[in-house]
Design a protein around this motif. Structure first.
Motif, PDB file in Angstrom:
ATOM      1  N   TRP A  31       0.868  -1.192   0.000  1.00 42.58           N
ATOM      2  CA  TRP A  31       0.000   0.000   0.000  1.00 42.58           C
ATOM      3  C   TRP A  31       0.900   1.236   0.000  1.00 42.58           C
ATOM      4  O   TRP A  31       1.907   1.267   0.731  1.00 42.58           O
ATOM      5  CB  TRP A  31      -0.879   0.033   1.257  1.00 42.58           C
ATOM      6  N   ASN A  32       0.575   2.233  -0.800  1.00 41.69           N
ATOM      7  CA  ASN A  32       1.396   3.450  -0.928  1.00 41.69           C
ATOM      8  C   ASN A  32       2.821   3.091  -1.335  1.00 41.69           C
ATOM      9  O   ASN A  32       3.801   3.567  -0.762  1.00 41.69           O
ATOM     10  CB  ASN A  32       1.379   4.258   0.378  1.00 41.69           C
ATOM     11  N   ARG A  33       2.923   2.248  -2.359  1.00 45.67           N
ATOM     12  CA  ARG A  33       4.238   1.711  -2.746  1.00 45.67           C
ATOM     13  C   ARG A  33       5.198   2.792  -3.235  1.00 45.67           C
ATOM     14  O   ARG A  33       6.401   2.620  -3.154  1.00 45.67           O
ATOM     15  CB  ARG A  33       4.086   0.619  -3.800  1.00 45.67           C
ATOM     16  N   GLU A  34       4.668   3.924  -3.736  1.00 50.26           N
ATOM     17  CA  GLU A  34       5.583   5.011  -4.169  1.00 50.26           C
ATOM     18  C   GLU A  34       6.431   5.455  -2.976  1.00 50.26           C
ATOM     19  O   GLU A  34       7.557   5.891  -3.128  1.00 50.26           O
ATOM     20  CB  GLU A  34       4.787   6.237  -4.676  1.00 50.26           C
ATOM     21  N   ILE A  35       5.825   5.377  -1.799  1.00 51.00           N
ATOM     22  CA  ILE A  35       6.521   5.758  -0.567  1.00 51.00           C
ATOM     23  C   ILE A  35       7.327   4.584  -0.013  1.00 51.00           C
ATOM     24  O   ILE A  35       8.519   4.708   0.298  1.00 51.00           O
ATOM     25  CB  ILE A  35       5.503   6.225   0.507  1.00 51.00           C
ATOM     26  N   THR A  36       6.678   3.430   0.116  1.00 50.20           N
ATOM     27  CA  THR A  36       7.332   2.325   0.843  1.00 50.20           C
ATOM     28  C   THR A  36       8.560   1.802   0.097  1.00 50.20           C
ATOM     29  O   THR A  36       9.518   1.353   0.730  1.00 50.20           O
ATOM     30  CB  THR A  36       6.346   1.173   1.139  1.00 50.20           C
ATOM     31  N   CYS A  89       3.366   2.552   5.137  1.00 50.25           N
ATOM     32  CA  CYS A  89       2.931   3.959   5.106  1.00 50.25           C
ATOM     33  C   CYS A  89       1.410   3.968   5.195  1.00 50.25           C
ATOM     34  O   CYS A  89       0.735   3.438   4.310  1.00 50.25           O
ATOM     35  CB  CYS A  89       3.407   4.602   3.808  1.00 50.25           C
ATOM     36  N   ILE A  91      -1.806   6.440   5.449  1.00 49.05           N
ATOM     37  CA  ILE A  91      -2.215   7.842   5.265  1.00 49.05           C
ATOM     38  C   ILE A  91      -3.671   7.969   5.697  1.00 49.05           C
ATOM     39  O   ILE A  91      -4.522   7.164   5.294  1.00 49.05           O
ATOM     40  CB  ILE A  91      -2.012   8.256   3.793  1.00 49.05           C
ATOM     41  N   PHE A 130      -0.358  12.472   1.763  1.00 49.81           N
ATOM     42  CA  PHE A 130       0.690  11.849   0.949  1.00 49.81           C
ATOM     43  C   PHE A 130       1.950  12.717   0.975  1.00 49.81           C
ATOM     44  O   PHE A 130       3.066  12.208   1.054  1.00 49.81           O
ATOM     45  CB  PHE A 130       0.190  11.686  -0.496  1.00 49.81           C
TER      46      PHE A 130
END
Ligand code: DLZ
Length: 162
Positions: A31-36, A89, A91, A130
């Motif tokens: 989940w929220n892979r752009e961050i993780t 992450c 949110i 985000f």
């Protein structure tokens, strides 16, 4: 937010114990892979910088932060790692899921720390937006993955003295 005053990547490299011969498990929530995935990059780079062999880093993914606890438990049972970094992450958005997931993963990782002799590191960003998460995944507040890598090396080293 407390981390607004603290850069997550600030540390004194000379104070970090060597990671030579140490095996580290890393679990990354999708989940929220752009961050993780940025958190994972930060953690892996830091571990290698401090002597952990690339082959001694065991990386796996789980669907969301809620699953980090179960994945980390399985990793510990495999007895192949000296410590586990959990990266996620959460949110807030507009869903009550935020509170349930944060409570679940926080309690889960705490329980694992009490159940096993090895350290489980809480590398989960919990933010309102985000943008706040991005600031802590290689942005102006540093990278929580770096902080998690430094923490796992310090905890494994501490265990050798106790
Ligand atoms: C369901 C959900 C929601 C709404 N938000 C997030 C999030 O912000 N970050 C995260 O890591 N996971 C989220 N999830 C998924 C849950 O962690 C979990 O994967 C599902 O509830 C299935 O157990």
């Amino acid at each position: 937010m407390a981390t607004a005053l603290h850069n997550l990547s600030d540390y004194d490299p000379s104070e970090i114990p060597s990671g030579k011969g140490i095996r580290i498990g890393i679990l990354v929530a999708e989940w929220n892979r752009e961050i993780t995935h940025k958190l994972a990059e930060g953690a892996i780079t830091t571990l290698i910088q401090h002597g952990v062999d690339e082959q001694d880093i065991i990386l796996h993914h789980v669907p969301g932060s809620f699953e980090l606890t179960k994945g980390a438990d399985w990793m510990a049972q495999s007895r192949k790692v000296d410590g586990v970094i959990c990266l996620g992450c959460v949110i807030r958005g507009e869903t009550p899921h935020f509170d349930y997931i944060c409570q679940g993963v926080t309690r889960g990782i705490t329980d694992l720390n009490l159940k096993y002799p090895l350290p489980f590191i809480f590398g989960v960003l919990t933010t309102e937006t985000f943008e706040q998460a991005a600031e802590r995944a290689g942005g102006k507040h540093g990278n929580k993955g770096i902080e998690a890598a430094v923490t796992v090396l310090k905890m494994i080293d501490l265990h050798t003295y106790l």
